[in-house]
Structure formats: C-alpha cells, structure tokens
Scaffold this active site. Sequence first.
Site, PDB file in Angstrom:
ATOM      1  N   GLU A 101      56.006  -7.986   3.273  1.00 40.93           N
ATOM      2  CA  GLU A 101      57.795  -7.372   3.247  1.00 40.93           C
ATOM      3  C   GLU A 101      58.279  -8.454   3.157  1.00 40.93           C
ATOM      4  O   GLU A 101      59.760  -8.286   2.375  1.00 40.93           O
ATOM      5  CB  GLU A 101      57.058  -6.637   4.114  1.00 40.93           C
ATOM      6  CG  GLU A 101      56.225  -4.927   4.206  1.00 40.93           C
ATOM      7  CD  GLU A 101      55.583  -5.158   4.480  1.00 40.93           C
ATOM      8  OE1 GLU A 101      54.455  -6.311   4.462  1.00 40.93           O
ATOM      9  OE2 GLU A 101      54.530  -4.584   3.733  1.00 40.93           O
TER      10      GLU A 101
ATOM     11  N   HIS B 108      52.687   4.730  12.065  1.00 41.33           N
ATOM     12  CA  HIS B 108      52.961   4.903  10.699  1.00 41.33           C
ATOM     13  C   HIS B 108      54.097   6.341  10.471  1.00 41.33           C
ATOM     14  O   HIS B 108      54.131   6.707   9.163  1.00 41.33           O
ATOM     15  CB  HIS B 108      51.785   5.490   9.645  1.00 41.33           C
ATOM     16  CG  HIS B 108      51.010   3.816   9.381  1.00 41.33           C
ATOM     17  ND1 HIS B 108      50.528   3.132  10.013  1.00 41.33           N
ATOM     18  CD2 HIS B 108      51.116   4.059   8.220  1.00 41.33           C
ATOM     19  CE1 HIS B 108      50.132   2.401   9.169  1.00 41.33           C
ATOM     20  NE2 HIS B 108      50.773   2.937   8.371  1.00 41.33           N
TER      21      HIS B 108
END
Lengths: 325, 337
Positions: free
Chosen positions: A60, A129
């Site tokens: 990322e 999540h």
Amino acid sequence: MTTLTIAKTIATALAEEMERDRNIVVLGEEVAAFGGTYGATQGLLDRFGPDRVKDTPISEGIIAGAAVGAAMNGLRPVAEIMGINFAFLAMDMIVNHAAKVHSMFGGQFRCPMVLRTTSGGGRQLGSTHSQTVEHLYAHFPGLKVVSPSNARDMKGLLKAAIRTDDPVMFVEQATMYSEKGDVPDDVDFLLPIGKSEVKREGRHCTVVAYSKMVGVSLKAAAELAKDGIECTVIDLRTLRPLDMDPIVDSFKQTNHCVTVEESWAMYGVGAEVAARLYETCLDYVDAPIKRVATKDVPLAYSGPLERYALPSVDDVVKAVRETVN
Amino acid sequence: MATTTPTKSKRAATENAATPLSNEELLRLYKQMVEIRLFEEKCEELYQKGKIGGFMHLYIGQEATGVGTIAARRPDDNIITGYRDHGAALACGMSARVAMAEMMGRVDGCSKGKGGSMHLADINLKFWGGHAIVGAQIALGTGLAWAEQYKKTGAVTLAYFGDGASNIGYFHESLNLAKVWNLPIVYICENNKYGMWTPVEKVSATTSMAHKAVSYDIPSDIADGMDLLDVYAKTQKAIEHCRNGNGPYFLEIVTYRYRGHSMGDQRAYRTAEEIKKWQADDPIGKFEDVLLKAGIDPTAIDAVDDEVKAMIEDAVAFADASPFPALDEIYTDITIE
Ligand SMILES: Cc1ncc(C[n+]2csc(CCOP(=O)(O)OP(=O)(O)O)c2C)c(N)n1
Ligand SMILES: [Mg+2]
C-alpha cells in the site's frame, strides 16, 4: 440514461476518462487481470493495455507513493487501495505527501491523483475489515474527500475527482457495488466536488448523511412521514470541502437536526456538522442535535452483533422522534 | 581551501594525471563542493544567531556524493532526496541566494519560505525535494521514474536516502516494485554509518546496503564517497544501465558526515578519532589533489575559493534583504481548485 450497478458505473467512468486523457493510469492490487476486487476496473486492461492498467504488489505504501510521485511528474493516476482499512499502511503517503507537496514547496508541485478505496461494515469481516474512517482524511487541508451515495453521483463525482488537479480520496461503500441506479450517458457528466445535495425536503427535521447512510436516512424519512414528521435529507457527497449551505438553510426552517454516519460518533462528521450549526445558528436551535453513528465498539464478526452495532433505519427514526418531540 | 573544517590538500602532486573530465569541468565540480561546504558553514553561523530555525541537517563531509552523482546526470534526469538536502539542491544548480532565502523563511526562497531547510526544491531543475519523512522520497522517486517510463522520455531518476532509511517499508516496497515494473531509477544509499545516533550495525540486519538490493535482483555497486571521481564513474555506469532499459540500479556510496545528525547534536556516539580519520580523507581536499595532478594552477583554485566566499556573502545579504512572506500567504497553495 442507463441503469448500471455502482461497480459498472465506476468502470465506465474510468474508461471514459481514460479515453479522454492518455495521462490517466490505473494501479492497484488485482485491478488489471481480474478487474478489481469489486469489479470496478473490469475491462480496463483489455481496452487500455498493461502500460495504463497495472497490477501492483501488496504494498500500500508504494501504491500510494508511486501514484503521488507520478502525479507530481505529469501523470493522473487513479490508485485503488483494496480497502480503507489497508489504506492505513498508505496513510503517511496520503496525509504527509499527497496533501502537502503542493503547499510545502510553495505551489511548485501538483498532485492530481485519485485514491479510490472502499469503506464500511456489514459484511461480517470482523473489526479490522469493517471500519468507516474516511473522515480521518477529511481532517487534512490539502486533500479532497468524496464519498457518493448512489450510481449517478459516483459517475459525476469520480469524473470530477479525476479532472481536478488536487489529490482526492474517493471512498466507495463496500456493500453498495451491486446497487443499481440511472446513470447519465454523457461522457462529460460532472458533479461539483464540495456541494451537498438536498435529497428530500421536509419542515420538521434536517437529517444530514453521506454514502450508504443517505439511503438509510431516506428510508427513515419515509417511515417518519407516515406519522406526519417531515424530514429534509441532505447528502454531503463531499466531506472536504464541506458544503454547509443547504444544511444551514434547512436548519433555519426546521430548527432540528440529526446527523447519520457509519463511523463512530466521536470526533466524527456529525460532530463537525453539529459544531458548525451551533457556531452559526445558535438562535435557531430548538433541541440538541443528535448524532446517529456506529456504536462505540470495534465491529464484531457475528451477524446479529454487527447489525446491532451499525446504524439502522430504526436508529434514525428514533433519533428524529426524540429530537422533534 | 580555508574553511572551519580542515580540508587542506597536501598540494604535493605536480605531475599531470588523466581524469575523465576536462579541467574546466574539474574546477566546476570543485567549486560546487566548496560552495556546499561554505554555504553550510554559513548556515551553522546563522542558525546560532537564530536566523535559521527548525531542524537543520548538514551535508559537510558528504559533498562528493551529491556533486559526483549529479554531475553524471542529464539535465532532464530527476533528483529527489531526504531532509539532508542542501548539497543536492546546490549541485542541481539552485542559486545560493534562493536556497539561503528558503533557509531563512523568506518570500524569495525556492518554496516561498514554506518548506525550509528540509524541503528545498526546484521543479525547473528537476530537483523534486527535500522530503523529511524518512524514506518517503524513495517511494516518490519510484513514482517519478514510473512517469518517465510511461512518457518514454529516457530520463532516469536518482533517489537518495540514508543507511537508516534502508530499514523502512518504503525502501523495500519501492525496490520490489521498481524491479517488477523495470523502472529507470538509481537508488542511491548514502551510507554515512549512522541514522541519527545509532550505528548501522546496531539496527540493520546487514551492514552492506548494496547487499539489500540482491534479494530484489537489482544490480548494485559500491562507491567511495570521499572520492568524487569514483562516485562520478559509478553513477555514470548506473545511469547508463537504467537509460538502456535495464531497470533499476542500486548504488551504495560510503561516506561520512562530519557534523552531528542535526544542529545541536552534542551526543557522544562516535569517537574524535573516527571523525578525524574520515576528515583526513576529506573529499574536497582529495579532489583538490586531483585538480593539481591534472595540471590546474593553484592560483585558479584559490580564485574559486574566493569567488565562492563572495557568493555566499552575497547570498546571505540577498536572503536577509528578502522579506518574510505576507501573513495571508498561509492561505495560498493549499489546493489548486
Ligand atoms: C518516518 C520517520 N521516522 C523517524 C524520523 C526521524 N528521523 C529523522 S532523520 C532520522 C535518521 C535517518 O538516518 P539515515 O537514513 O541514515 O540518514 P542520514 O540522516 O544519516 O542522512 C530519523 C530517525 C523521520 N523523520 N521520519
Ligand atoms: Mg545515515
């Protein structure tokens, strides 16, 4: 007008923009060969080739980093980070670099990039999540944060995000990709970044929401209308810049306000909206402004527990009733 | 050269020795190194006087690294570095005036006084900064290189960072991506043996920076950072590798900073002997010998020293005369639209 899912709308908007401007490139995990985790980049690789649509490693930091560097150097990257929970690993690049390179160097550099990602709970993915944290990015001057509530707005705002010369966090709600809507076919259909929209008008209470919570709020408004309680529902669409004008106008009529967000209330969007109303409209306040938000806990896996923690239509109905009574 | 740091060349050599550079070029590079050193010695002085604020990291001792690498670039090759950026800025051609004005937070600084010592940049020189989050420039440089590859310009990116930065995620993510995407970028690790006060062997699994490139299948080389010609030659090779479409290259340059990590660093983490040992190998003194060996007249060298001294005085006068930005400037350049 064509009826499209949100996923298809995004893919279409991206394709139209890439057709228009060769400097637009797409990168991210699984965006090329498999068309994106949520199918929002489907078909782009075949159409535009591997130089413009690039799969990346699970990195990322460098996804965002490569996007910022390339944006500074003339490209207009649209980076996808698979989920906003993973964007924490790119947070330095977003807040310390994307948001700063223009100002810190006295305007020399530009960062025309879009970072698309998904947010929100409701899929039983457990606490890491399922977070809704786009408001964190809205804290930072130098960034724009957009989070549309429907397919039409996805198209108009994604295109606007791609065309602006500023860095934009473009946040899609993860459970909404298959929702359908009527989307204008115009390849230049643009919506302004930084304009909220009145979705429904009513004289008793101003309900302020964005993204998935707009739908929740509209359902609540329909419910309340049955009992003669009329709500104005306003879709923020953009968290930064924040357009308070329609909210202030409505609040001066209704004198009541409920904010609805999928993130936690503490230090959140509702807190900001309420603070601004108290600052500018104190004379119009008839009752304390209420915030509907996810309960102040990490989200659980178990279905009933997760649903219990997330804001619901009933929560909004209840908050409005309490406020107006 | 007369500086507060001992550099005096032995001035022993007299015979003409061959170098890859013309005498004119040798003098130009010598001048750049002297400029960096005198500029920074002046900055130390101004910092003590309170004219420069913030964190300030001096490059003194590392001049041959910046000058030797940048001398090997084409003007359209990109340079991006960390907060220890005065050397790179001046070597890229930023005027001492503009750099000094930025140091002092003035409106005529390269970033209108908004960046300061750690954030010098000039887009027209393809000098992309000055970035103070350790390792971020490695990622940003990777993005710059990607854009050049996409635009097929043939330009190569030189991204500089320290030994300490080789332990951060950006480093590893960048090298991996650059290899996978075959990007035209030279990763330049200026191994000055310390990250702040911590020696490299205490925090890095390997003390060889070049070794870190091996697991990414990126070819590498090691240059002597006190020897400008070695740095220059190895950078040329590295840039050529990238320019020819062979993907990234890794260059470790072994060097040493004479001063503390940043201003006010009085900590005892290295011995006086160690510092002395490196200073005996001073890159400027050593290069002076190269000039003499090449047959350059000592008076020409002295003339350069004098010229640079005057240039630095002029830069300070310019910066001092430049106003602070108007207070309303804070609201500008935040977003474009
Ligand atoms: C992400 C981050 N962590 C910590 C710091 C504080 N810091 C600034 S410089 C530095 C040491 C870096 O050492 P090295 O990479 O060897 O470069 P050098 O200073 O030796 O040139 C540290 C820890 C920072 N600026 N950014
Ligand atoms: Mg170091």
